[in-house]
Write an enzyme that holds these catalytic residues in place. Structure first.
Site, PDB file in Angstrom:
ATOM      1  N   ASN A 160       0.847  -1.197   0.000  1.00  0.00           N
ATOM      2  CA  ASN A 160       0.000   0.000   0.000  1.00  0.00           C
ATOM      3  C   ASN A 160       0.877   1.240   0.000  1.00  0.00           C
ATOM      4  OD1 ASN A 160       0.493   0.883   2.844  1.00  0.00           O
ATOM      5  ND2 ASN A 160      -0.376  -1.141   3.252  1.00  0.00           N
ATOM      6  N   ASP A 200      -4.625  -5.959   5.032  1.00  0.00           N
ATOM      7  CA  ASP A 200      -5.692  -6.762   5.622  1.00  0.00           C
ATOM      8  C   ASP A 200      -5.655  -8.199   5.132  1.00  0.00           C
ATOM      9  OD1 ASP A 200      -6.909  -4.787   7.224  1.00  0.00           O
ATOM     10  OD2 ASP A 200      -7.779  -3.870   5.425  1.00  0.00           O
ATOM     11  N   LYS A 242       8.104 -18.280  -9.228  1.00  0.00           N
ATOM     12  CA  LYS A 242       7.514 -17.153  -9.937  1.00  0.00           C
ATOM     13  C   LYS A 242       6.338 -17.648 -10.786  1.00  0.00           C
ATOM     14  CE  LYS A 242       8.451 -13.541 -13.208  1.00  0.00           C
ATOM     15  NZ  LYS A 242       9.286 -13.120 -14.319  1.00  0.00           N
ATOM     16  N   PRO A 282      -3.922 -11.464  10.632  1.00  0.00           N
ATOM     17  CA  PRO A 282      -4.328 -11.207  12.022  1.00  0.00           C
ATOM     18  C   PRO A 282      -4.430  -9.702  12.248  1.00  0.00           C
ATOM     19  CG  PRO A 282      -2.006 -11.840  11.901  1.00  0.00           C
ATOM     20  CD  PRO A 282      -2.588 -12.049  10.530  1.00  0.00           C
ATOM     21  N   ASP A 283      -5.420  -9.267  13.004  1.00  0.00           N
ATOM     22  CA  ASP A 283      -5.513  -7.841  13.356  1.00  0.00           C
ATOM     23  C   ASP A 283      -4.658  -7.618  14.599  1.00  0.00           C
ATOM     24  OD1 ASP A 283      -6.259  -5.288  14.351  1.00  0.00           O
ATOM     25  OD2 ASP A 283      -8.093  -5.387  13.138  1.00  0.00           O
ATOM     26  N   ILE A 284      -3.497  -7.019  14.392  1.00  0.00           N
ATOM     27  CA  ILE A 284      -2.517  -6.891  15.474  1.00  0.00           C
ATOM     28  C   ILE A 284      -3.036  -5.951  16.556  1.00  0.00           C
ATOM     29  CG2 ILE A 284      -0.088  -6.420  15.981  1.00  0.00           C
ATOM     30  CD1 ILE A 284       0.384  -6.665  12.896  1.00  0.00           C
ATOM     31  N   PHE A 328      -4.515   3.775  14.611  1.00  0.00           N
ATOM     32  CA  PHE A 328      -4.717   4.795  13.587  1.00  0.00           C
ATOM     33  C   PHE A 328      -5.838   4.315  12.682  1.00  0.00           C
ATOM     34  CE2 PHE A 328      -1.326   8.111  13.350  1.00  0.00           C
ATOM     35  CZ  PHE A 328      -0.694   7.804  14.548  1.00  0.00           C
ATOM     36  N   LYS A 351     -14.562   2.095  14.778  1.00  0.00           N
ATOM     37  CA  LYS A 351     -13.355   1.257  14.785  1.00  0.00           C
ATOM     38  C   LYS A 351     -12.761   1.162  16.190  1.00  0.00           C
ATOM     39  CE  LYS A 351     -11.105   1.253  10.862  1.00  0.00           C
ATOM     40  NZ  LYS A 351     -10.306   1.762   9.740  1.00  0.00           N
ATOM     41  N   LYS A 399     -12.363  -2.484  17.776  1.00  0.00           N
ATOM     42  CA  LYS A 399     -11.040  -3.066  18.042  1.00  0.00           C
ATOM     43  C   LYS A 399     -10.711  -3.090  19.531  1.00  0.00           C
ATOM     44  CE  LYS A 399      -9.158  -2.231  13.503  1.00  0.00           C
ATOM     45  NZ  LYS A 399      -7.983  -2.590  12.720  1.00  0.00           N
TER      46      LYS A 399
END
Ligand code: CTP
Length: 397
Positions: A208, A276, A286, A303-305, A323, A337, A341
């Protein structure tokens, strides 16, 4: 804030020396007295006359100037200051500092002193990245020198990357922090930063646009307030702040493992733009074009840390900050959020392309806490970081 502080400002030879002139003004505006020193090379970029006119003091130029030795020896000159600031600091002066050489006035002053020293490096990106400069940087920070910047950006030589001297106001902020209180001494703060890279095959990955600038600035601001910082960073564009314990990672899973290993912490700040999704199975070869059709990429969720740490039942950091990068309905999404979370605060920002925030040098954030939403004015990322670090210090102390 800098009232009654005496700063010995050494300008070395680089195109950024012109910003040194503005720096003198900014320091004096805040009440500091500035004694300027210029190297031979610096005189190629700024004249001693303009330096001394702005400083309102004599400019020191030569080690063997006998009049100066009679008035004030170099030993006394170097010790009469509360801080020695080298801005801009060239690769050459950093090398001299690392080796303890003393072959001109500037290097002799730096060797003859026990006064705290701060440098603002400025050089071409290749010179900054060169192993020799990085070795010298490690040596001088080990010796207790503090470092501001350098920033990323377009360089006078036409290249792009780290090596641009920090802006005068950023240097002033670092000087003010140097003289200010250190409320985070003894506190361990964990910061995640940068993007993650999720491999598709050995040569391709999903990424990203995060530059890692805001995370690095937050870590830098926490360090300036005295925190012990573990900086877990994906492959970012910007350099990690000097003085942090840096743990480089590539993927979300590696980031999670590094975070788990770094705990316990008094506070954890999740500034990373974690992917995500990753490939359900990354190919170890390759992927090749084939007549049989296009490859189908199958995703698995990472995993959502942040959520994991927020919801720890044992050993949860006292303060967990996430954030939120949103493109619409920023406040509502970020507020939801925070609840979803389970973190204490969310720093929300609008990353729609027209804001120029992602990859840019400014940020406009809304701080969401249990008390509601507090929108901050648009300001440089470094200032967002200082403000956030101060809020974290207030919460921890
Ligand atoms: N985060 C994390 N681990 C992940 C994903 C996100 O730790 N796997 C953290 C980020 O570091 C950031 C916060 O969660 O502090 C918000 O990330 P963001 O990507 O904006 O939120 P998402 O969880 O992706 O939610 P949404 O899909 O609604 O945008």
């Amino acid at each position: 804030m800098l009232q009654d502080k005496r700063i010995l400002l050494i300008l070395t030879g680089g195109i950024a020396a012109y910003k040194g002139l503005d720096l003198i003004r900014r320091l004096r505006e805040r009440g500091a007295a500035v004694t300027p020193v210029v190297t031979r090379a610096a005189e190629q970029f700024v004249t001693p006359l303009s330096v001394s006119a702005l400083a309102g003091e004599k400019v020191y130029r030569d080690l063997f100037d006998l009049t100066d030795e009679a008035e004030m020896g170099h030993i006394q000159l170097s010790r009469s200051a509360d801080l020695i600031l080298v801005a801009p600091a060239t690769a050459d002066i950093m090398a001299k500092m690392a080796q303890g050489r003393a072959d001109d006035l500037a290097s002799t002053l730096l060797l003859a002193t026990d006064t705290p020293v701060m440098i603002a490096p400025a050089m071409n990106v290749r010179m900054w990245d060169h192993p020799a400069t990085q070795r010298n940087l490690a040596q001088i920070t080990d010796d207790g020198v503090s470092v501001v910047g350098p920033n990323d950006g377009d360089m006078a030589c036409g290249e792009y990357g780290p090596g641009r001297m920090s802006e005068p106001l950023e240097i002033v902020a670092a000087v003010e922090t140097h003289f200010g209180p250190k409320p985070l001494v003894g506190k361990h703060v964990l910061v995640t930063s940068g993007p993650t890279h999720e491999p598709i095959d050995p040569v391709r990955y999903i990424a990203n646009r995060s530059s890692g600038a805001q995370g690095a600035a937050v870590a830098g601001a926490l360090l300036a307030l005295g925190a012990d910082v573990t900086f877990v960073t994906g492959p970012a564009d910007v350099a990690a702040p000097v003085g942090a314990h840096v743990v480089p990672v590539q993927t979300a899973q590696e980031m999670k493992a590094a975070v788990d290993a770094a705990l316990p912490a008094d506070a954890a700040i999740f500034a990373a733009a974690v992917a995500d999704w990753r490939m359900a199975t990354a190919s170890d070869r390759k992927l090749k074009k084939s007549k049989d059709g296009l490859p189908v990429l199958e995703f698995a969720e990472n995993p959502d840390i942040l959520a994991g740490v927020s919801q720890m039942t044992k050993g949860r950091p006292g303060l967990v900050v996430g954030f939120a990068a949103e493109t619409d309905d920023v406040q509502a999404h970020a507020t939801a959020k925070r609840t979803r979370k389970g973190c204490d605060w969310i720093v929300a920002n609008d990353v729609s392309p027209e804001t120029g925030i992602m990859g840019g040098s400014e940020n406009a954030v809304i701080l969401i806490t249990e008390d509601g939403a507090d929108p901050w004015p648009r300001m440089p990322k470094a200032e967002v970081a200082l403000r956030l670090a101060q809020r974290i210090a207030d919460a921890l102390t």
